[in-house]
Design a protein around this motif. Structure first.
Motif, PDB file in Angstrom:
ATOM      1  N   UNK A  21       0.835  -1.192   0.000  1.00 33.48           N
ATOM      2  CA  UNK A  21       0.000   0.000   0.000  1.00 33.48           C
ATOM      3  C   UNK A  21       0.875   1.249   0.000  1.00 33.48           C
ATOM      4  N   UNK A  22       0.357   2.314  -0.602  1.00 37.56           N
ATOM      5  CA  UNK A  22       1.129   3.547  -0.720  1.00 37.56           C
ATOM      6  C   UNK A  22       1.182   4.318   0.591  1.00 37.56           C
ATOM      7  N   UNK A  23       0.022   4.438   1.260  1.00 35.45           N
ATOM      8  CA  UNK A  23      -0.061   5.200   2.502  1.00 35.45           C
ATOM      9  C   UNK A  23      -0.469   4.256   3.618  1.00 35.45           C
ATOM     10  N   UNK A 189      -7.790   7.888  -6.832  1.00 37.42           N
ATOM     11  CA  UNK A 189      -7.775   6.440  -7.020  1.00 37.42           C
ATOM     12  C   UNK A 189      -6.492   6.040  -7.724  1.00 37.42           C
ATOM     13  N   UNK A 190      -5.793   5.032  -7.156  1.00 37.03           N
ATOM     14  CA  UNK A 190      -4.606   4.489  -7.783  1.00 37.03           C
ATOM     15  C   UNK A 190      -4.884   3.050  -8.197  1.00 37.03           C
ATOM     16  N   UNK A 191      -4.552   2.713  -9.429  1.00 35.25           N
ATOM     17  CA  UNK A 191      -4.670   1.342  -9.916  1.00 35.25           C
ATOM     18  C   UNK A 191      -3.365   0.951 -10.610  1.00 35.25           C
ATOM     19  N   UNK A 192      -3.096  -0.343 -10.671  1.00 35.86           N
ATOM     20  CA  UNK A 192      -1.911  -0.861 -11.346  1.00 35.86           C
ATOM     21  C   UNK A 192      -2.334  -1.722 -12.527  1.00 35.86           C
ATOM     22  N   UNK A 241      -5.160  -3.942  -7.910  1.00 34.58           N
ATOM     23  CA  UNK A 241      -4.554  -3.510  -6.647  1.00 34.58           C
ATOM     24  C   UNK A 241      -4.934  -2.079  -6.306  1.00 34.58           C
ATOM     25  N   UNK A 242      -6.224  -1.797  -6.448  1.00 37.61           N
ATOM     26  CA  UNK A 242      -6.709  -0.424  -6.295  1.00 37.61           C
ATOM     27  C   UNK A 242      -6.508   0.081  -4.868  1.00 37.61           C
TER      28      UNK A 242
END
Length: 306
Positions: A21-23, A189-192, A241-242
């Motif tokens: 996770x980013x945060x 929103x972050x997605x890969x 991996x949202x």
């Protein structure tokens, strides 16, 4: 349909494998830095930001270590050069207790140094005690003076029916009695993709600001055809991996400064087809009661999100 992506917000785009996770839950970024050049000021910053328990433990260890070190120096100089020692105590403890009195400048007047070597060690320890307590005072004061917001986020974000469609929602509240004003929220929103590249999308909020923040705040993103979450399933969120990134900003009246808070929800922390329960109500005296324990509570909805 292709939604307009947002430029990299500073968290990187190209990676060679899946990432965590980013945060983190505490608002820190999940990034490890290598090759840093450590300086003394970095140690001061570290002590300012660690937990109270860890800081107390480190200070205790430093206190015991420095006094033990000087106790050994006094033993090397000769314990007979310390006048007023307790005959019944071991030499090391006599030297240790003398070191404590010297380091803290207590000076009861019972123990006293004698001889050139012993007095030189006393001079050095007194100087270190003066500098050490100045640093400790600065660290403790900075921890009290530093603006630190305590915002409680709901354990989960939800996707629930809303105005004939569905929406992404999560809640937050101020855990302190201090007053927060002029609140602003930004959600991304972050997605890969399959190549492990990250893509970022700004989520348009139904209400992105508040004048006052004494109660809870339900932040809501309406999922329509312009939303990157449109027609997305839980399985697709997992495959991509949202992660929903949250940035909150507000003015803390107690400190007279702007404060920030960060949080995120990963794909497995998003609940579907539920809604939040009421978190505040009025009592018999007409006062509004906010129950922070209910901030996380949800209940199933009769109609699933379409």
């Amino acid at each position: 349909m292709m939604w307009r992506r947002t430029i990299d917000p500073g968290l990187g785009e190209k990676y060679n494998s899946r990432t965590k996770r980013l945060i983190n839950k505490d608002g820190s970024f999940n990034i490890v830095k290598l090759g840093r050049e450590l300086r003394l000021y970095d140690a001061y910053q570290y002590l300012k930001n660690i937990s109270v328990g860890r800081l107390s433990f480190l200070l205790l260890c430093f206190y015991l270590f420095i006094n033990s070190l000087f106790a050994l120096l006094y033993l090397w100089c000769g314990v007979e050069n310390l006048h007023g020692i307790e005959p019944g105590l071991p030499p090391f403890l006599n030297a240790f207790f003398f070191s404590v009195q010297t380091f803290t400048t207590v000076g009861y007047g019972v123990l006293a140094p004698h001889g050139m070597a012993t007095n030189l060690v006393v001079t050095l320890e007194s100087f270190m005690g003066w500098v050490g307590f100045a640093i400790i005072t600065g660290v403790v004061f900075s921890r009290f003076a530093k603006p630190h917001v305590r915002i409680l986020y709901s354990n989960n974000a939800i996707i629930a029916p809303h105005e004939g469609g569905k929406s992404l929602q999560f809640r937050l509240a101020n855990k302190r009695n201090s007053v927060l004003l002029e609140m602003e929220a930004r959600v991304m929103l972050m997605v890969q993709d399959t190549n492990f590249s990250r893509h970022y999308y700004n989520l348009k909020l139904e209400q992105s600001s508040l004048y006052f923040f004494p109660l809870s705040w339900t932040i809501m993103h309406h999922i329509d055809e312009e939303s990157p979450l449109y027609n997305v399933t839980p399985k697709e969120l997992e495959e991509k991996r949202a992660e929903v990134l949250v940035l909150i900003k507000g003015y803390d009246e107690a400190y007279g400064q702007t404060v920030h808070s960060r949080f995120s929800y990963r794909f497995n922390e998003i609940l579907w087809d539920v809604r939040f329960k009421e978190v505040y109500n009025s009592d018999t005296r007409g006062e509004i009661v906010l129950d922070l324990l209910k901030l996380h509570e949800t209940e199933p909805v009769s109609e699933p999100a379409l």
